[in-house]
Design an enzyme around this catalytic site. Structure first.
Site, PDB file in Angstrom:
ATOM      1  N   LYS A   1     -19.963  17.968   6.033  1.00  0.00           N
ATOM      2  CA  LYS A   1     -20.247  18.768   7.235  1.00  0.00           C
ATOM      3  C   LYS A   1     -18.922  19.078   7.937  1.00  0.00           C
ATOM      4  O   LYS A   1     -18.046  18.216   7.995  1.00  0.00           O
ATOM      5  CB  LYS A   1     -21.137  17.919   8.165  1.00  0.00           C
TER       6      LYS A   1
ATOM      7  N   LYS B   1     -20.291   6.328   9.785  1.00  0.00           N
ATOM      8  CA  LYS B   1     -19.095   6.090  10.599  1.00  0.00           C
ATOM      9  C   LYS B   1     -18.692   4.618  10.608  1.00  0.00           C
ATOM     10  O   LYS B   1     -17.519   4.307  10.767  1.00  0.00           O
ATOM     11  CB  LYS B   1     -19.312   6.630  12.027  1.00  0.00           C
TER      12      LYS B   1
ATOM     13  N   LYS C   1     -15.114  17.458  13.449  1.00  0.00           N
ATOM     14  CA  LYS C   1     -13.816  17.284  14.111  1.00  0.00           C
ATOM     15  C   LYS C   1     -13.025  16.141  13.503  1.00  0.00           C
ATOM     16  O   LYS C   1     -11.839  16.261  13.247  1.00  0.00           O
ATOM     17  CB  LYS C   1     -14.021  16.973  15.601  1.00  0.00           C
TER      18      LYS C   1
HETATM   19  N1  AQP Z   1     -20.859  21.374  10.883  1.00  0.00           N
HETATM   20  C1  AQP Z   1     -21.759  21.609  11.829  1.00  0.00           C
HETATM   21  N2  AQP Z   1     -22.720  22.546  11.607  1.00  0.00           N
HETATM   22  C2  AQP Z   1     -23.663  22.813  12.572  1.00  0.00           C
HETATM   23  N3  AQP Z   1     -23.689  22.190  13.772  1.00  0.00           N
HETATM   24  C3  AQP Z   1     -22.745  21.247  14.028  1.00  0.00           C
HETATM   25  N4  AQP Z   1     -22.507  20.465  15.089  1.00  0.00           N
HETATM   26  C4  AQP Z   1     -21.427  19.686  14.841  1.00  0.00           C
HETATM   27  N5  AQP Z   1     -20.943  19.942  13.623  1.00  0.00           N
HETATM   28  C5  AQP Z   1     -21.742  20.907  13.077  1.00  0.00           C
HETATM   29  C6  AQP Z   1     -23.300  20.475  16.317  1.00  0.00           C
HETATM   30  O1  AQP Z   1     -22.391  20.686  17.391  1.00  0.00           O
HETATM   31  C7  AQP Z   1     -22.870  19.983  18.526  1.00  0.00           C
HETATM   32  C8  AQP Z   1     -21.771  19.175  19.109  1.00  0.00           C
HETATM   33  O2  AQP Z   1     -21.385  18.199  18.183  1.00  0.00           O
HETATM   34  P1  AQP Z   1     -20.641  16.873  18.615  1.00  0.00           P
HETATM   35  O3  AQP Z   1     -19.225  17.144  18.773  1.00  0.00           O
HETATM   36  O4  AQP Z   1     -21.215  16.267  19.790  1.00  0.00           O
HETATM   37  O5  AQP Z   1     -20.989  15.854  17.514  1.00  0.00           O
HETATM   38  P2  AQP Z   1     -20.799  15.906  16.033  1.00  0.00           P
HETATM   39  O6  AQP Z   1     -21.991  16.488  15.409  1.00  0.00           O
HETATM   40  O7  AQP Z   1     -20.561  14.522  15.617  1.00  0.00           O
HETATM   41  O8  AQP Z   1     -19.542  16.860  15.821  1.00  0.00           O
HETATM   42  P3  AQP Z   1     -18.366  16.623  14.911  1.00  0.00           P
HETATM   43  O9  AQP Z   1     -17.544  17.837  14.885  1.00  0.00           O
HETATM   44  O10 AQP Z   1     -18.850  16.135  13.593  1.00  0.00           O
HETATM   45  O11 AQP Z   1     -17.550  15.495  15.677  1.00  0.00           O
HETATM   46  P4  AQP Z   1     -17.084  14.085  15.209  1.00  0.00           P
HETATM   47  O12 AQP Z   1     -16.306  14.303  13.974  1.00  0.00           O
HETATM   48  O13 AQP Z   1     -16.247  13.581  16.348  1.00  0.00           O
HETATM   49  O14 AQP Z   1     -18.311  13.260  14.979  1.00  0.00           O
HETATM   50  C9  AQP Z   1     -24.053  19.132  18.079  1.00  0.00           C
HETATM   51  O15 AQP Z   1     -25.251  19.775  18.461  1.00  0.00           O
HETATM   52  C10 AQP Z   1     -23.926  19.121  16.587  1.00  0.00           C
HETATM   53  O16 AQP Z   1     -25.190  19.008  15.965  1.00  0.00           O
END
Ligand code: AQP
Length: 342
Positions: free
Chosen positions: A193, A111, A196
């Site tokens: 992955k 990031k 969001k």
């Molecule tokens: N692609 C994924 N596959 C499995 N698990 C996932 N999680 C996120 N993406 C996947 C799990 O969802 C929970 C909440 O995630 P988060 O929003 O707190 O953080 P993140 O992992 O950083 O999610 P994003 O969607 O990737 O958000 P951004 O882009 O904002 O960083 C966590 O338990 C995560 O493991």
């Protein structure tokens, strides 16, 4: 009863990666564990974000979680910034966290590339996550695979703090992860992955048309150029998504028809879209009902924050004491207490 804590950032729409990787697990586990689920808005501001829509996204995330099955009768659902002790404990844990450990975090390295000038908050993100978990002295943390490294650091921070201030015991338990089978859902780009902030998602509350419009151009087996080419389902993300949304006999048929070039990729996607739309329909319907009841949402989040603050307050009293901070004068504490209760 063992305690679990987990969080989700309101940094975009709740997507099927979050749902399969984490939220479904929370919904199942809430019946067997004391469960805290937190919409982690303080984490969401460590990246580039739109401050005008953050509050609305936070509400929408809470609605999505409730619609997905988080039950306020069984789980404490709350917003991170409503419990200021998260930020306080994060500061205190800063003092025992090695800088080098923060710098080697994969998520930080990924990031950080998105910034010209990297904010300190991005580096310190894992300390806030450690504070989230340790504040409630949680035993278990159901997460996706991407959070495993942060959780290892949480255990290290707990160990270091316990060694220095634990008075010979383990005041903070070392929390263990709980993973689902869908520990890493790949995005519609077929590579990264599902995330969001990468725009490669299918939202849990997407309409049937939105689901289809997103699935249509999604990446499949890159070697399958024309409809007549036999495909390899093992390298196709659409095939892997079938495993979570289609019955086993359909998954087997998809593999057979792909290998034998009997179906084109669009045929395969159409079947997936239909099954996904059917699986997500009840969640979308519940979300619509909840969106019509803003007072109910306010009440759930208010109750959740109050319960979480009581639990957090107990931990912080002990942490401040053990770290040698002067106790707040009692007149101040009782005024603060009144503020807390009002
Ligand atoms: N692609 C994924 N596959 C499995 N698990 C996932 N999680 C996120 N993406 C996947 C799990 O969802 C929970 C909440 O995630 P988060 O929003 O707190 O953080 P993140 O992992 O950083 O999610 P994003 O969607 O990737 O958000 P951004 O882009 O904002 O960083 C966590 O338990 C995560 O493991």
């Amino acid at each position: 009863m063992p305690r679990i804590f987990s969080g989700i950032q309101p940094s975009g729409e709740l997507h099927i990666g979050n749902w399969l990787g984490a939220v479904q697990n929370w919904v199942n586990l809430q019946h067997s564990y004391e469960t805290l689920i937190c919409v982690v808005d303080l984490h969401a501001i460590t990246g580039k974000y739109d401050h005008e829509s953050l509050a609305q996204r936070t509400r929408e995330m809470a609605v999505g979680l409730l619609a997905a099955g988080i039950d306020p009768e069984h789980a404490i659902l709350f917003v991170q910034s409503h419990v200021p002790e998260h930020a306080e404990l994060q500061w205190l844990l800063n003092t025992v966290t090695p800088l080098g450990e923060l710098e080697r975090m994969t998520q930080f390295k990924d990031k950080a590339q998105r910034f010209e000038s990297v904010p300190a908050g991005l580096l310190n993100y894992p300390i806030l996550m450690a504070a989230d978990i340790l504040l409630y002295r949680a035993d278990l943390v159901p997460v996706g695979e991407d959070q495993i490294q942060h959780l290892e650091l949480t255990r290290e921070i707990a160990r270091k703090w316990n060694a220095e201030f634990g008075r010979g015991g383990a005041f903070f338990p070392e929390p263990q992860p709980i993973l689902t089978e869908a520990k890493r859902i790949t995005g519609l780009d077929g590579q990264a992955k599902m995330s969001k902030s990468l725009g490669n998602t299918i939202g849990l509350l997407d309409t049937p048309d939105e689901i289809w419009q997103k699935l249509r151009p999604a990446k499949t087996d890159p070697a399958r150029v024309t409809r007549r080419d036999p495909g390899n389902p093992e390298v196709c993300n659409i095939y892997h998504l079938h495993k979570y949304f289609s019955p086993p006999e359909t998954v087997a048929l998809v593999a057979e028809n792909c290998r034998g070039a009997k179906w084109g990729c669009l045929d395969c996607k159409r079947v997936l879209a239909d099954n996904m739309i059917a699986a997500l329909k009840p969640i979308r319907e519940r979300a619509f009902e909840l969106q019509e009841q803003p007072d109910r949402l306010e009440e759930i989040l208010g109750d959740g924050a109050l319960t979480a603050r009581r639990m957090a307050g107990e931990t912080m009293r002990e942490v401040r004491l053990r770290m040698g901070l002067l106790a707040a004068p009692s007149a101040m504490s009782s005024r603060a207490q009144r503020g807390l209760d009002s």
